[in-house]
Write a protein that holds these residues in place. Structure first.
Motif, PDB file in Angstrom:
ATOM      1  N   ARG A 106       0.834  -1.204   0.000  1.00 38.54           N
ATOM      2  CA  ARG A 106       0.000   0.000   0.000  1.00 38.54           C
ATOM      3  C   ARG A 106       0.870   1.255   0.000  1.00 38.54           C
ATOM      4  N   ASP A 107       1.911   1.240   0.839  1.00 36.21           N
ATOM      5  CA  ASP A 107       2.826   2.386   0.910  1.00 36.21           C
ATOM      6  C   ASP A 107       3.533   2.641  -0.409  1.00 36.21           C
ATOM      7  N   SER A 108       3.772   1.578  -1.182  1.00 35.47           N
ATOM      8  CA  SER A 108       4.554   1.705  -2.414  1.00 35.47           C
ATOM      9  C   SER A 108       3.874   2.604  -3.440  1.00 35.47           C
ATOM     10  N   ALA A 113       1.656   9.316  -6.126  1.00 40.11           N
ATOM     11  CA  ALA A 113       0.580  10.206  -5.681  1.00 40.11           C
ATOM     12  C   ALA A 113       1.100  11.624  -5.516  1.00 40.11           C
ATOM     13  N   THR A 114       1.332  12.285  -6.621  1.00 42.81           N
ATOM     14  CA  THR A 114       1.827  13.661  -6.601  1.00 42.81           C
ATOM     15  C   THR A 114       0.825  14.580  -7.308  1.00 42.81           C
ATOM     16  N   GLY A 144       2.504   9.857   5.095  1.00 47.35           N
ATOM     17  CA  GLY A 144       2.879  11.232   5.404  1.00 47.35           C
ATOM     18  C   GLY A 144       1.616  12.083   5.483  1.00 47.35           C
ATOM     19  N   THR A 145       1.601  13.187   4.764  1.00 45.68           N
ATOM     20  CA  THR A 145       0.425  14.054   4.740  1.00 45.68           C
ATOM     21  C   THR A 145      -0.494  13.739   3.571  1.00 45.68           C
TER      22      THR A 145
END
Length: 222
Positions: A106-108, A113-114, A144-145
Motif C-alpha cells: 500500500r505504501d509503495s 501520488a503527486t 505522510g500528509t
C-alpha cells in the motif's frame, strides 16, 4: 537490517515494474476514460481524479463499465455538495499490483501520488491487513500528509464514494442511511443510502479547507 533490506528490495521491484507497465498500450487505458462520466457543468466544483490501473498481459484489470459505475455513483452522492468528479489522467500499474497484500505494498503507491488531485489506485484484490484471510473493497491510505485511495475491482458501486468520504474527513458511521456505515442491515435498502446530513456538513468544511490550501485544485468540466 533484514527489514530494511526487504523494504529497499520492494521499492526497487516496484520501480522496475512501473517502468515495465509504462509500455502498456495507451489506447487500452484511454478506452476506460472515454466511457467514464465527466462533471456536470452545473456543479460548483469539479474535482480531478488521477487514475492508476493495474495492467496485466490481458490488458487493464478494470472494465470500462465498472469504472463508469464508480465515478457515476460518486457524482450522484456528492451532488448535494455541488461537487462532481472526472478523470484527469490515467496511468498503468504493473501486473504485480493485481493483488495488494500488506502495508508495504500500500505504501509503495505513495510515489505515484503527486500533484493537486485525488489519486485512485486500482487493484484486483485488496487484502484486509487487519483480519487474516479477509479482503477489503477499498481503503483510503495515508502516507505522510498524503491521502490516496486504493480500490479493488471487486468493490461495490458505492465504494469510491465511500472512500472519498474518508478523503473529506469522515470516519465510519452508525447512521443507518449512511454509505459510511459498514454494518449489515436491510433498512434503508442499499439504493436509498447516501451520506447523512451531519456528514455532508463535515465534508463541506473539509472540502473547502482542502481547496483553500490548494491541496486539491478544481478543474473545468470537459
Amino acid at each position: 537490517m533484514l527489514v530494511r533490506m526487504r523494504s529497499v528490495a520492494l521499492v526497487l521491484a516496484v520501480l522496475g515494474a512501473l517502468a515495465h507497465a509504462a509500455h502498456a498500450q495507451p489506447s487500452d487505458l484511454d478506452a476506460l476514460v472515454a466511457h467514464a462520466p465527466t462533471c456536470d457543468a452545473e456543479r460548483a466544483r469539479c474535482l480531478p481524479l488521477a487514475l492508476h490501473v493495474t495492467v496485466t498481459d490481458t490488458g487493464p484489470i478494470a472494465t470500462a463499465d465498472w469504472l463508469a459505475a464508480q465515478v457515476a455513483a460518486a457524482n450522484r452522492h456528492f451532488e448535494r455538495l455541488g461537487v462532481g468528479f472526472q478523470i484527469e489522467s490515467i496511468a498503468a500499474l504493473p501486473a504485480s499490483a493485481a493483488r495488494v497484500e500488506d502495508r508495504e505494498e500500500r505504501d509503495s503507491f505513495a510515489g505515484g501520488a503527486t500533484g493537486r488531485v485525488i489519486h485512485v489506485f486500482v487493484t484486483g484484490h485488496l487484502d484486509d491487513i487487519d483480519t487474516a484471510g479477509k479482503m477489503a473493497y477499498g481503503v483510503t491510505w495515508r502516507r505522510g500528509t498524503r491521502k490516496y485511495i486504493i480500490l479493488s475491482t471487486q468493490a461495490w458501486e458505492r465504494t469510491l464514494a465511500h472512500e472519498l468520504g474518508h478523503v473529506f474527513g469522515l470516519p465510519h458511521s452508525t447512521y443507518a442511511i449512511s454509505i459510511m456505515n459498514k454494518t449489515d442491515r436491510t433498512d434503508p435498502p442499499v439504493e436509498q443510502r447516501t451520506f447523512h446530513d451531519d456528514e455532508y456538513a463535515i465534508m463541506k468544511q473539509r472540502l473547502a479547507a482542502l481547496v483553500r490550501a490548494r491541496t486539491i485544485v478544481p478543474v473545468k468540466p470537459r
